[in-house]
Design an enzyme around this catalytic site. Structure first.
Site, mmCIF file in Angstrom:
data_model
loop_
_atom_site.group_PDB
_atom_site.id
_atom_site.type_symbol
_atom_site.label_atom_id
_atom_site.label_comp_id
_atom_site.label_asym_id
_atom_site.label_seq_id
_atom_site.Cartn_x
_atom_site.Cartn_y
_atom_site.Cartn_z
ATOM 1 N N LYS A 79 0.800 -1.253 0.007
ATOM 2 C CA LYS A 79 -0.045 -0.019 -0.037
ATOM 3 C C LYS A 79 0.734 1.255 0.127
ATOM 4 O O LYS A 79 1.943 1.168 0.776
ATOM 5 C CB LYS A 79 -0.839 -0.026 1.332
ATOM 6 C CG LYS A 79 -1.968 1.142 1.159
ATOM 7 C CD LYS A 79 -2.715 1.017 2.604
ATOM 8 C CE LYS A 79 -3.964 2.141 2.750
ATOM 9 N NZ LYS A 79 -4.809 1.782 3.896
ATOM 10 N N SER A 154 -9.628 1.894 2.619
ATOM 11 C CA SER A 154 -8.853 2.722 2.185
ATOM 12 C C SER A 154 -7.740 1.761 1.484
ATOM 13 O O SER A 154 -7.280 2.401 0.550
ATOM 14 C CB SER A 154 -8.152 3.656 2.893
ATOM 15 O OG SER A 154 -7.108 3.287 3.980
ATOM 16 N N SER A 178 -10.019 -0.527 7.083
ATOM 17 C CA SER A 178 -9.451 -0.634 5.700
ATOM 18 C C SER A 178 -8.878 -1.682 5.267
ATOM 19 O O SER A 178 -8.311 -1.411 4.037
ATOM 20 C CB SER A 178 -8.440 0.674 5.556
ATOM 21 O OG SER A 178 -9.124 2.150 5.519
HETATM 22 N N1 GLN Z 1 -13.349 3.994 6.654
HETATM 23 C C1 GLN Z 1 -12.552 4.603 7.797
HETATM 24 C C2 GLN Z 1 -12.124 6.040 7.613
HETATM 25 O O1 GLN Z 1 -12.549 6.660 6.673
HETATM 26 C C3 GLN Z 1 -11.424 3.786 8.103
HETATM 27 C C4 GLN Z 1 -10.168 4.206 7.259
HETATM 28 C C5 GLN Z 1 -8.828 3.125 7.477
HETATM 29 O O2 GLN Z 1 -9.238 2.243 8.348
HETATM 30 N N2 GLN Z 1 -7.755 3.629 7.090
HETATM 31 O O3 GLN Z 1 -11.439 6.849 8.401
#
Ligand code: GLN
Length: 487
Positions: A79, A154, A178
């Site tokens: 990532k 994400s 994410s």
């Molecule tokens: N969807 C969550 C957010 O927008 C989690 C994102 C994540 O785990 N990086 O913060």
């Protein structure tokens, strides 16, 4: 005919040792697939073909000498939140669109020392803020199961890449879901380890008390292989835990007879798509057949997890992202007239709308006068949620439920409604607030779209989670399905 990309990471590792193919052949095969499919998927921000081939050649030399770790020579991807020495590391933000990291994140360093060959850096939501991979400065990622749908976020680039088999496995990070959420929406196995199990050093910070690195793979066995290398104490991360790393592979085949599964009542309340619920219940029945016992449990404060998280995470992000000021690295606006102009325009132009929303919310909840009402309150709720989990784990070994409220949604469908978008995280955020390890594994399809089963365990129970996931994958083949067009 089975082709190289039909294999799991474990199978590829075994094939390399048996000299059925070389690391260079493997690397070329996956690089060709990236070249062919990435223009449609948009799963990669950077492809490091030359470096990958050099690493593969080195791996082949070691393999010929009969040396090396189990991951020697297998291709993976990272990532783009992990710093990689000498390689563009953007966090999918314009702010870091020119940032070449001068060092490796611990996760990157450990995997490359183990001989894994990195093919490049995957797309993601900007600074990992999002649930759909639509906030990236590099554009949205497509779901290989249906290009009109999001892959989840994400870690959406890592998920889409593995689901489309353009790379056998990838790293991800999970602050509020994410890893698990994109795994669910693309039919993969996603593992978020216990907070502190894997070093955060060199992983660009979003919300430091929640961020944790993990894996997106085809199987639990592959997750075990990667975690064995990624996990462990790192003196460069003060929250990394100094506890021995168990043999995750050895525990995979333990029988599930007598396993106590807590079925979380709140996970099945209104808001859950009916067909997804039916598939999760079907998976629970499969566990009963394997000898597990289902026990209904309640986590009464869980419904407060979304509001608590969306105070704590922005608060931490507003502090972490203060370092991006256009001075030392990253984006700087053109022709600033003075220092203040440089700060404000660099940040104003460098960050996207969702990141700005979080910074503003976070600054607000931390300001004098609001701190007690929002930030402190959210921290208290966080404690209550953690206590709910701790109580449940006095009665059961693992908790299960859905990973997401519904299968993948249309690209663009939720973009203008942040609250709706935040509610996608309703089932995943609890584990982050409590620091618990959790997984998502594929458990069926609604139409042509995959659905995930979530498994949550007590702190440091990764071996148990992997064992529970592997037991299911021995009996089912959902994890073996490949999206049409990518076979
Ligand atoms: N969807 C969550 C957010 O927008 C989690 C994102 C994540 O785990 N990086 O913060």
């Amino acid at each position: 005919m089975t082709e190289l990309h039909h294999h799991t990471l474990a199978e590829l590792a075994a094939g390399l040792r048996a000299r059925r193919f070389s690391s260079v052949e493997l690397t070329k095969h996956f690089l060709e697939r990236i070249e062919r499919f990435n223009p449609d998927l948009n799963a990669f921000i950077t492809v490091t073909a030359e470096r990958a081939l050099e690493a593969a050649e080195a791996a082949d030399r070691q393999l010929a000498a009969g040396e090396g770790s189990p991951l020697l020579g297998v291709p993976i991807a990272h990532k783009d939140i992990f710093c990689t020495d000498g390689v563009l590391t953007t966090c999918a933000s314009r702010m870091l669109s020119n940032f070449v990291s001068p060092y490796d994140a611990t996760v990157v360093e450990r995997l490359s020392q183990a001989g894994a060959v990195s093919l490049g850096k995957t797309n993601m939501d900007e600074f990992a803020m999002g649930s759909s991979n639509e906030t990236s400065w590099y554009g949205p990622v497509k779901n290989p199961w249906d290009p009109t749908k999001v892959p989840g976020g994400s870690s959406g680039g890592s998920a889409a890449a593995v689901a489309a088999r353009v790379v056998p496995a990838a790293t991800g990070t999970d602050t509020g879901g994410s890893i698990r959420q994109p795994a669910a929406l693309t039919g993969l196995t996603g593992l978020k380890p216990t907070y502190g199990r894997v070093s955060r050093y060199g992983m660009i910070a979003f919300a430091s008390s929640l961020d944790q690195a993990g894996t997106l793979t085809q199987t639990a066995e592959d997750a075990a292989l990667l975690l064995s290398v990624m996990a462990g104490f790192d003196p460069r991360d003060s929250t990394s835990v100094e506890a021995p790393v168990p043999d995750y592979l050895a525990a995979l085949d333990q029988p599930l007879q007598g396993l106590k599964i807590g079925v979380v009542k709140e996970f099945f309340d209104e808001g859950l798509d009916e067909q997804s619920a039916a598939l999760v219940r079907e998976a629970l029945k499969q566990y009963e057949k394997l000898g597990a016992r289902l026990i209904e449990v309640s986590l009464p404060n869980l419904p407060l997890s979304v509001p608590a998280y969306y105070v704590v995470a922005p608060a931490e992000c507003s502090s972490n992202l203060a370092r991006f000021d256009g001075v030392r690295f990253g984006y700087r606006c053109e022709n600033p007239v003075d220092l203040l102009d440089m700060y404000t325009r660099s940040r104003g132009e460098g960050f996207g709308p969702e990141v700005k929303r979080r910074i503003m919310t976070g600054t607000y909840v931390l300001s004098a006068g609001y701190y007690d009402a929002y930030y402190l309150k959210a921290q208290k709720v966080r404690r209550l949620i953690a206590d709910d989990f701790a109580k449940a784990f006095t009665e059961v070994d693992v908790l299960m439920g859905p990973t997401t409220p519904a299968p993948a949604f249309d690209i663009g469908a939720q973009g203008d409604d942040p609250i709706k978008m935040y509610l996608n995280d309703i089932y995943t955020i609890g584990a982050n607030l409590a620091g618990l390890p959790a997984m998502s594994i594929p458990c069926g399809f609604v139409g042509h779209l995959p659905v995930g089963l979530q498994i949550i365990g007590p702190h440091f129970a990764e071996a148990k989670l992997l064992n529970v996931a592997h037991g299911y994958q021995r009996e089912t083949d959902w994890h073996k399905r490949i999206p049409r067009g990518y076979e």
